[in-house]
Write an enzyme that holds these catalytic residues in place. Structure first.
Site, PDB file in Angstrom:
ATOM      1  N   ASP A   1      33.050  68.514  36.855  1.00  0.00           N
ATOM      2  CA  ASP A   1      33.366  67.425  35.933  1.00  0.00           C
ATOM      3  C   ASP A   1      32.146  67.003  35.114  1.00  0.00           C
ATOM      4  O   ASP A   1      30.998  67.267  35.484  1.00  0.00           O
ATOM      5  CB  ASP A   1      33.808  66.177  36.719  1.00  0.00           C
ATOM      6  CG  ASP A   1      35.179  66.340  37.353  1.00  0.00           C
ATOM      7  OD1 ASP A   1      35.709  67.461  37.369  1.00  0.00           O
ATOM      8  OD2 ASP A   1      35.695  65.318  37.834  1.00  0.00           O
TER       9      ASP A   1
ATOM     10  N   HIS B   1      30.085  68.294  40.041  1.00  0.00           N
ATOM     11  CA  HIS B   1      29.678  67.865  38.696  1.00  0.00           C
ATOM     12  C   HIS B   1      28.568  68.775  38.183  1.00  0.00           C
ATOM     13  O   HIS B   1      27.490  68.827  38.797  1.00  0.00           O
ATOM     14  CB  HIS B   1      29.182  66.415  38.735  1.00  0.00           C
ATOM     15  CG  HIS B   1      30.238  65.458  39.220  1.00  0.00           C
ATOM     16  ND1 HIS B   1      30.513  65.288  40.566  1.00  0.00           N
ATOM     17  CD2 HIS B   1      31.096  64.663  38.542  1.00  0.00           C
ATOM     18  CE1 HIS B   1      31.507  64.410  40.682  1.00  0.00           C
ATOM     19  NE2 HIS B   1      31.878  64.020  39.482  1.00  0.00           N
TER      20      HIS B   1
HETATM   21 NI    NI Z   1      33.678  62.099  35.779  1.00  0.00          NI
END
Ligand code: NI
Length: 292
Positions: free
Chosen positions: A109, A249
């Site tokens: 992400d 991430h």
């Molecule tokens: Ni996010």
């Protein structure tokens, strides 16, 4: 900027503070959007009414990805003994079928960021595919990286334009966040963008009316918090099950550095690393997915 991360709902109030802080930060020197605060707060949406298949039937279907997977390793003796992960790939000819294969989806992400291309190299080296939930303004700042992610066969998906808590926006505000991002990502990648991961895992009934499927996760590596390569690998492996969606991430260097070991170990355990659309199919508009 240091991300603020909370799991407890009690600290949710801190979120608005964090986002306010985020908005008041001076721009990053390289004129690339500042990293985003990330909060893992899966939201319980109250009894959302089931939504009929969404309007956009004319939407072009994603071209099937051309994949060259190595034959996954056979089950361990323990697996074979308990029958927990019966390996049936040999019964098929070619391709991947997550209804029988032991699939897992790595998801990244908040990018694309400064380390995304490095991650692409790790994925290439490991012959693995992943899904990138991109933030529109980040994609807009690194269009070449978006193109490269798509060209290498990964799935590109929507993580909004500004990374807001969608519950705080009106229905039209939510639509604007999603549509602007989808338009940019589609233009850069050539892929239809039909999957959304709401920032912070936060959504409401309006979010489910946006014509996209909502992709959550069942394994949270907490990489944004630990910023530790070994801990990211450890938590991913501790939580993974066949059909899992692992949350990470790619804006954090230790997370990207975790990829080679994570891929190697998952493969050793017989997993096939697939994109979310390989794992779940194209996904139904308005439906919320945590795993296969
Ligand atoms: Ni996010």
């Amino acid at each position: 900027m240091r991300s603020l991360h909370v799991r407890s709902a009690a600290v949710l109030a801190a979120l608005s503070l964090a986002l306010t802080a985020c908005a008041t930060q001076p721009p990053a020197p390289e004129a690339v959007p500042a990293p985003l605060a990330e909060v893992s707060t899966p939201t319980q949406t109250a009894a959302p009414k089931p939504k009929a298949e969404k309007k956009d039937a004319s939407k072009p279907k994603a071209a099937p990805l051309k994949l060259t997977w190595p034959t996954p390793t056979p089950p361990t003796p323990e697996e074979a003994a308990t029958g927990t992960t019966v390996f049936k790939t040999a019964k098929r000819i070619g391709g991947i079928d997550c209804s029988i294969d032991k699939c897992v989806a790595l998801t990244y992400d908040d990018g694309p960021g400064a380390y995304t291309e490095k991650l692409l190299k790790h994925l290439r080296d490991g012959n693995a595919k992943a899904t990138f939930f991109m933030v529109g303004r980040m994609a807009n700042a690194r269009p070449d990286v978006v193109r490269k992610v798509a060209a290498e066969g990964h799935l590109i998906a929507n993580h909004t334009w500004n990374h807001p808590d969608l519950r705080k926006l009106s229905a039209s505000g939510q639509k604007s966040e999603i549509d602007s991002t989808a338009k940019t990502l589609r233009k850069l990648s050539g892929q239809p963008v039909t999957m959304l991961r709401p920032p912070y895992g936060a959504y409401n009934s309006n979010t489910r009316e946006l014509g996209v499927s909502l992709i959550m996760w069942d394994v949270d590596t907490m990489d944004w918090k630990t910023r530790s390569t070994s801990e990211t690998v450890r938590r991913a492996l501790a939580g993974v099950k066949p059909g899992s969606i692992i949350l990470m991430h790619d804006i954090h260097a230790p997370t990207v550095a975790a990829a080679p070991q994570l891929i190697k170990e998952l493969k050793k355990r017989g997993y096939v690393l697939v994109t979310v659309d390989q794992l779940l199919g194209s996904g139904k508009a308005g439906k919320v997915y945590f795993r296969r």
